[in-house]
Write a protein that holds these residues in place. Sequence first.
Motif, mmCIF file in Angstrom:
data_model
loop_
_atom_site.group_PDB
_atom_site.id
_atom_site.type_symbol
_atom_site.label_atom_id
_atom_site.label_comp_id
_atom_site.label_asym_id
_atom_site.label_seq_id
_atom_site.Cartn_x
_atom_site.Cartn_y
_atom_site.Cartn_z
ATOM 1 N N SER A 1 -2.849 -8.513 17.634
ATOM 2 C CA SER A 1 -3.904 -9.239 18.349
ATOM 3 C C SER A 1 -3.559 -10.713 18.529
ATOM 4 C CB SER A 1 -5.248 -9.087 17.636
ATOM 5 O OG SER A 1 -5.298 -9.886 16.466
ATOM 6 N N ILE A 2 -2.734 -11.267 17.628
ATOM 7 C CA ILE A 2 -2.386 -12.694 17.723
ATOM 8 C C ILE A 2 -0.886 -12.921 17.924
ATOM 9 C CG2 ILE A 2 -4.408 -13.447 16.404
ATOM 10 C CD1 ILE A 2 -2.571 -13.738 13.946
ATOM 11 N N ASP A 3 -0.150 -11.834 18.126
ATOM 12 C CA ASP A 3 1.311 -11.885 18.279
ATOM 13 C C ASP A 3 1.951 -12.720 17.173
ATOM 14 O OD1 ASP A 3 3.741 -11.156 19.430
ATOM 15 O OD2 ASP A 3 3.823 -12.954 20.680
ATOM 16 N N GLN A 4 1.656 -12.337 15.960
ATOM 17 C CA GLN A 4 2.185 -13.026 14.791
ATOM 18 C C GLN A 4 2.757 -12.001 13.833
ATOM 19 O OE1 GLN A 4 3.483 -15.924 13.536
ATOM 20 N NE2 GLN A 4 2.099 -16.760 15.044
ATOM 21 N N PRO A 5 3.993 -12.018 13.495
ATOM 22 C CA PRO A 5 4.986 -13.015 13.861
ATOM 23 C C PRO A 5 5.332 -12.927 15.353
ATOM 24 C CG PRO A 5 6.026 -11.245 12.615
ATOM 25 C CD PRO A 5 4.563 -10.969 12.623
ATOM 26 N N PRO A 6 5.766 -14.056 15.903
ATOM 27 C CA PRO A 6 6.067 -14.088 17.336
ATOM 28 C C PRO A 6 7.061 -12.990 17.724
ATOM 29 C CG PRO A 6 6.152 -16.297 16.411
ATOM 30 C CD PRO A 6 6.015 -15.344 15.252
ATOM 31 N N GLY A 7 6.716 -12.276 18.784
ATOM 32 C CA GLY A 7 7.579 -11.217 19.278
ATOM 33 C C GLY A 7 7.162 -9.832 18.832
ATOM 34 N N GLU B 1 7.476 6.671 -7.455
ATOM 35 C CA GLU B 1 8.561 7.441 -8.073
ATOM 36 C C GLU B 1 8.464 8.917 -7.712
ATOM 37 O OE1 GLU B 1 7.574 3.816 -10.203
ATOM 38 O OE2 GLU B 1 6.354 5.604 -9.926
ATOM 39 N N GLY B 2 7.253 9.362 -7.447
ATOM 40 C CA GLY B 2 7.037 10.751 -7.066
ATOM 41 C C GLY B 2 7.069 10.944 -5.559
ATOM 42 N N GLY B 3 7.420 9.885 -4.831
ATOM 43 C CA GLY B 3 7.509 9.972 -3.384
ATOM 44 C C GLY B 3 6.174 9.824 -2.679
ATOM 45 N N ALA B 4 5.164 9.393 -3.417
ATOM 46 C CA ALA B 4 3.834 9.265 -2.827
ATOM 47 C C ALA B 4 3.542 7.826 -2.427
ATOM 48 C CB ALA B 4 2.784 9.738 -3.831
ATOM 49 N N MET B 5 2.993 7.676 -1.230
ATOM 50 C CA MET B 5 2.529 6.360 -0.786
ATOM 51 C C MET B 5 1.012 6.372 -0.843
ATOM 52 S SD MET B 5 2.994 4.514 2.892
ATOM 53 C CE MET B 5 2.953 2.748 3.019
ATOM 54 N N SER B 6 0.449 5.328 -1.365
ATOM 55 C CA SER B 6 -1.000 5.227 -1.418
ATOM 56 C C SER B 6 -1.572 5.277 -0.002
ATOM 57 C CB SER B 6 -1.399 3.908 -2.084
ATOM 58 O OG SER B 6 -2.757 3.631 -1.828
ATOM 59 N N PRO B 7 -2.546 6.154 0.226
ATOM 60 C CA PRO B 7 -3.200 6.172 1.532
ATOM 61 C C PRO B 7 -3.822 4.819 1.866
ATOM 62 C CG PRO B 7 -3.785 8.115 0.277
ATOM 63 C CD PRO B 7 -3.039 7.212 -0.649
ATOM 64 N N PHE B 8 -4.271 4.103 0.842
ATOM 65 C CA PHE B 8 -4.897 2.810 1.086
ATOM 66 C C PHE B 8 -3.865 1.752 1.459
ATOM 67 C CE2 PHE B 8 -7.845 5.222 -1.488
ATOM 68 C CZ PHE B 8 -8.970 5.143 -0.683
ATOM 69 N N LEU B 9 -2.676 1.864 0.937
ATOM 70 C CA LEU B 9 -1.594 0.985 1.382
ATOM 71 C C LEU B 9 -1.268 1.284 2.840
ATOM 72 C CD1 LEU B 9 0.627 -1.108 1.076
ATOM 73 C CD2 LEU B 9 2.061 0.679 0.028
ATOM 74 N N HIS B 10 -1.183 2.562 3.157
ATOM 75 C CA HIS B 10 -0.883 2.962 4.534
ATOM 76 C C HIS B 10 -1.944 2.423 5.500
ATOM 77 C CE1 HIS B 10 0.938 5.475 7.646
ATOM 78 N NE2 HIS B 10 -0.303 5.707 8.049
ATOM 79 N N LEU B 11 -3.209 2.632 5.158
ATOM 80 C CA LEU B 11 -4.296 2.163 6.010
ATOM 81 C C LEU B 11 -4.300 0.641 6.105
ATOM 82 C CD1 LEU B 11 -7.124 4.581 4.791
ATOM 83 C CD2 LEU B 11 -5.871 4.713 6.963
ATOM 84 N N SER B 12 -4.019 -0.023 4.991
ATOM 85 C CA SER B 12 -3.979 -1.491 4.978
ATOM 86 C C SER B 12 -2.850 -2.031 5.845
ATOM 87 C CB SER B 12 -3.826 -2.010 3.543
ATOM 88 O OG SER B 12 -4.963 -1.689 2.778
ATOM 89 N N LEU B 13 -1.711 -1.356 5.831
ATOM 90 C CA LEU B 13 -0.607 -1.779 6.701
ATOM 91 C C LEU B 13 -0.999 -1.624 8.170
ATOM 92 C CD1 LEU B 13 2.466 -0.387 4.730
ATOM 93 C CD2 LEU B 13 1.822 -2.790 5.022
ATOM 94 N N HIS B 14 -1.685 -0.530 8.498
ATOM 95 C CA HIS B 14 -2.189 -0.364 9.868
ATOM 96 C C HIS B 14 -3.123 -1.517 10.236
ATOM 97 C CE1 HIS B 14 -1.012 3.437 11.782
ATOM 98 N NE2 HIS B 14 -1.077 4.028 10.598
ATOM 99 N N LEU B 15 -4.015 -1.858 9.312
ATOM 100 C CA LEU B 15 -4.968 -2.941 9.578
ATOM 101 C C LEU B 15 -4.229 -4.263 9.793
ATOM 102 C CD1 LEU B 15 -8.048 -3.311 9.783
ATOM 103 C CD2 LEU B 15 -8.051 -3.846 7.348
ATOM 104 N N ALA B 16 -3.226 -4.525 8.974
ATOM 105 C CA ALA B 16 -2.431 -5.745 9.133
ATOM 106 C C ALA B 16 -1.730 -5.765 10.485
ATOM 107 C CB ALA B 16 -1.409 -5.854 7.997
ATOM 108 N N ILE B 17 -1.219 -4.623 10.898
ATOM 109 C CA ILE B 17 -0.512 -4.534 12.172
ATOM 110 C C ILE B 17 -1.466 -4.801 13.339
ATOM 111 C CG2 ILE B 17 0.550 -2.856 13.740
ATOM 112 C CD1 ILE B 17 1.977 -1.803 11.116
ATOM 113 N N HIS B 18 -2.678 -4.292 13.248
ATOM 114 C CA HIS B 18 -3.650 -4.566 14.313
ATOM 115 C C HIS B 18 -3.897 -6.062 14.440
ATOM 116 C CE1 HIS B 18 -5.334 -0.739 15.897
ATOM 117 N NE2 HIS B 18 -4.585 -0.291 14.911
ATOM 118 N N GLU B 19 -4.014 -6.740 13.321
ATOM 119 C CA GLU B 19 -4.221 -8.186 13.345
ATOM 120 C C GLU B 19 -2.984 -8.881 13.915
ATOM 121 O OE1 GLU B 19 -6.010 -11.909 12.894
ATOM 122 O OE2 GLU B 19 -6.860 -9.883 12.917
ATOM 123 N N GLN B 20 -1.808 -8.476 13.471
ATOM 124 C CA GLN B 20 -0.567 -9.076 13.969
ATOM 125 C C GLN B 20 -0.463 -8.936 15.481
ATOM 126 O OE1 GLN B 20 2.424 -6.918 11.845
ATOM 127 N NE2 GLN B 20 2.280 -8.192 10.015
#
Length: 143
Positions: A82-88, A61-80
Motif C-alpha cells: 500500500s505504501i511501496d515500502q521498501p521501494p520497489g 524443527e518439526g517443519g511447522a510454521m505458525s499460522p499466525f506468523l503466516h497471517l502476520s506476514l501477509h498483513l505486513a505485505i499488504h501494508e508494504q
Amino acid sequence: MFNPTRDQVRQFFCDAWRKHVERLPLVGAEVTAADIAARHPEYHALLADTAGALTQEWMPEGGAMSPFLHLSLHLAIHEQLSIDQPPGIRAAFENLRRRMDPHDAEHVLVECLGETIWAAQRNGVQMDAMAYVDAVKRKSSLI
C-alpha cells in the motif's frame, strides 16, 4: 500495535475472524486480517478456537510454521504494497501478479520476507530491505 505480544497477535486474528463470521463491523487492520484469513480455509477452525489458538505451539524443527506468523506476514505485505515500502516492492509484486494468482504472488512475498527476517535474526543484523526486494525479483524471473 507496534510491538504486540504473541497472544495479542493471535487474539487479534481470532477476533477479526469471529467478527467476519458473525458479520460484525470490522475496523482498521481487522478488515485486511479477515480478508487474509478468508483466503486460508486451512486456518478457519484454529481461528474459531481462540483458547486453543492461544496455547498451541508450532515448532520449526518439526517443519511447522505458525499460522499466525503466516497471517502476520501477509498483513505486513499488504501494508508494504500500500505504501511501496521498501521501494520497489509494489513493482516486483505486480510483475509476479501478471504471471500468477494474486494470492499465490503474495505467498512468494511471504516466503521471501520470512527468509529475509530469518537471515537478519540469525546474523544479529537489521533486515536488509533491498535484499528482500531483490529476492522477490529473482523469484519473479524464475516463474
